[in-house]
Motif scaffolding. Structure first.
Motif, PDB file in Angstrom:
ATOM      1  N   GLU A 269      17.240  12.172  67.639  1.00 49.43           N
ATOM      2  CA  GLU A 269      16.058  11.818  66.853  1.00 49.43           C
ATOM      3  C   GLU A 269      14.906  12.771  67.133  1.00 49.43           C
ATOM      4  OE1 GLU A 269      13.634   7.835  65.462  1.00 49.43           O
ATOM      5  OE2 GLU A 269      14.785   7.783  67.329  1.00 49.43           O
ATOM      6  N   ARG A 348      21.136   7.760  59.285  1.00 51.73           N
ATOM      7  CA  ARG A 348      19.981   6.865  59.109  1.00 51.73           C
ATOM      8  C   ARG A 348      18.733   7.469  59.725  1.00 51.73           C
ATOM      9  NH1 ARG A 348      16.602   4.016  61.398  1.00 51.73           N
ATOM     10  NH2 ARG A 348      17.402   4.519  63.482  1.00 51.73           N
ATOM     11  N   ILE A 349      18.875   8.101  60.887  1.00 51.31           N
ATOM     12  CA  ILE A 349      17.736   8.736  61.557  1.00 51.31           C
ATOM     13  C   ILE A 349      17.169   9.857  60.694  1.00 51.31           C
ATOM     14  CG2 ILE A 349      17.105  10.195  63.520  1.00 51.31           C
ATOM     15  CD1 ILE A 349      19.083   8.478  65.204  1.00 51.31           C
ATOM     16  N   ALA A 352      15.444   8.368  57.545  1.00 48.28           N
ATOM     17  CA  ALA A 352      14.146   7.770  57.856  1.00 48.28           C
ATOM     18  C   ALA A 352      13.079   8.840  58.028  1.00 48.28           C
ATOM     19  CB  ALA A 352      14.264   6.919  59.120  1.00 48.28           C
ATOM     20  N   GLN A 353      13.423   9.934  58.683  1.00 49.79           N
ATOM     21  CA  GLN A 353      12.462  11.012  58.879  1.00 49.79           C
ATOM     22  C   GLN A 353      12.132  11.701  57.559  1.00 49.79           C
ATOM     23  OE1 GLN A 353      10.881  11.649  61.712  1.00 49.79           O
ATOM     24  NE2 GLN A 353       9.679  13.298  60.770  1.00 49.79           N
ATOM     25  N   GLY A 355      12.322  10.324  54.603  1.00 50.56           N
ATOM     26  CA  GLY A 355      11.808   9.379  53.626  1.00 50.56           C
ATOM     27  C   GLY A 355      12.722   9.204  52.419  1.00 50.56           C
ATOM     28  N   VAL A 358      19.583   6.305  52.881  1.00 47.54           N
ATOM     29  CA  VAL A 358      20.717   6.796  53.645  1.00 47.54           C
ATOM     30  C   VAL A 358      21.885   7.147  52.735  1.00 47.54           C
ATOM     31  CG1 VAL A 358      21.824   4.554  54.081  1.00 47.54           C
ATOM     32  CG2 VAL A 358      22.034   6.409  55.767  1.00 47.54           C
TER      33      VAL A 358
END
Length: 364
Positions: A269, A348-349, A352-353, A355, A358
């Motif tokens: 991450e 997923r990481i 999320a970063q 935006g 997934v």
């Protein structure tokens, strides 16, 4: 500018080029330090082309930094000091090729990654390196090591080594051979995307270890990417993937205790956050969609290379013990398997970063 030589000493922990830190004194008022390097032409067989690549990329990066008004532009990129004839290198009477860079003060390279913040800063620095080089015009950079990250060709070389089996080792590594050959489709993904135009060819570093980033001695910020010998055309995914390979594992590359080998998701991450801090401005959707996969790909490629070298009699990678290359291969393949189990969480990481959903990851 004239200055007097004060002293010089060997410098750094590199194992390929001969590196020296040399100090000069200018009229007793200013102490200047430079990095002198003799290029290892046994490893880099086309030093003129290599230096053309480095000179073009560093000049362009400096220009970009100056245009942005960066007050530390001369500290944020390597600068080639020209020889008397204006070239970015000089040739000594014995035929040795030399280059000189200004010493970047108050910044240090670290051989061991100790914190997630270091991972973040290193990834951000490599992202900034690619961002600065993204607009490089003119002819294509030289491929100083052709097909360096062409994974399908690495797999083909493995097949040839299996067929030849010059050391009669293939029978003892059937499981590892099957592991590699069963992932042929993975090997082709990035090269197919480049060929189809799904992702662009970029200027890439191709050796994204922590110790190739200088961190500020006070702020610990990533200041400058160094060791540009492998800078050439490639994919952004190669650089990010190799960062994951070297930084997101809980074991060293040749650790034989692979039963507990796992993905450091916290470290992954940090890499994503650092890289995307610079990369979100230039990466296209397919590149972002394959960031998690790229760690698996580069680890698989490295394991294939270790396995190939083992079958050929350990002729490329230096070994310290019998079966060293096989230990490395098994370690890398174990990390591939660990990433396969964690791939959804890794995606997923990234999502999320970035935006995004997934379901937009791993675009092929």
């Amino acid at each position: 500018m004239r200055a007097d030589f004060v002293h010089g000493t060997t410098y750094g922990s590199g194992h390929i080029n001969d590196t020296y830190c040399v100090s000069f004194d200018q009229a007793g008022l200013l102490r200047l330090r430079y990095i002198f390097q003799r290029i290892n032409t046994r490893v880099f067989k086309t030093p003129v082309e290599l230096m053309e690549n480095i000179s073009r990329v560093t000049r362009h990066s400096l220009q970009r930094l100056q245009e942005e008004g960066n007050p530390e532009s001369w500290r944020r990129t390597l600068t080639c000091i020209p020889a008397i004839d204006g070239k970015a290198y000089a040739v000594d009477p014995q035929g040795g090729y030399w280059r000189v860079y200004p010493f970047i003060e108050r910044a240090t390279g670290h051989d061991e990654l100790e914190t997630n913040e270091q991972a973040f800063q290193a990834a951000k620095a490599f992202g900034n390196f690619q961002k600065l080089a993204a607009g490089l015009g003119g002819k294509r950079l030289h491929e100083t090591i052709p097909d360096f990250h062409n994974t399908p060709k690495r797999l083909e070389a493995l097949r040839e080594a299996i067929e030849a089996d010059i050391c009669n080792r293939a029978a003892g590594v059937k499981q590892e051979i099957a592991f590699a050959l069963s992932r042929e489709a993975d090997c082709r993904r990035v090269t197919d995307l480049i060929a189809s135009g799904g992702i662009p060819e970029r200027v890439t570093h191709n050796d994204t270890k922590l110790n190739n980033v200088l961190l500020d001695d006070v702020t610990a910020e990533g200041v400058c990417v160094i060791d540009l010998d492998t800078t050439m055309p490639g994919s952004a995914l190669y650089d990010f993937g190799d960062m994951v390979r070297t930084a997101a594992t809980n074991k060293k590359e040749d650790d034989t205790n692979i039963s507990s080998l796992a993905v450091r998701l916290d470290r992954f991450e940090a890499l994503v956050q650092g890289y995307m801090a610079a990369g979100e401005s230039f990466l296209n959707p397919n590149e972002i969609g394959n960031l998690a996969f790229s760690g698996k790909l580069l680890t698989l490629e490295c394991g294939i290379r270790f396995l190939t070298d083992y079958l050929k009699g350990d002729v490329y990678f230096k070994i310290k013990r019998n079966d060293h290359n096989m230990d490395r291969c098994r370690n890398q393949f174990a990390f591939v398997a660990a990433m396969e189990k964690e791939m959804r969480e890794m995606e997923r990481i990234v999502a999320a970063q970035a935006g995004i959903g997934v379901n937009q990851m791993a675009v092929a």
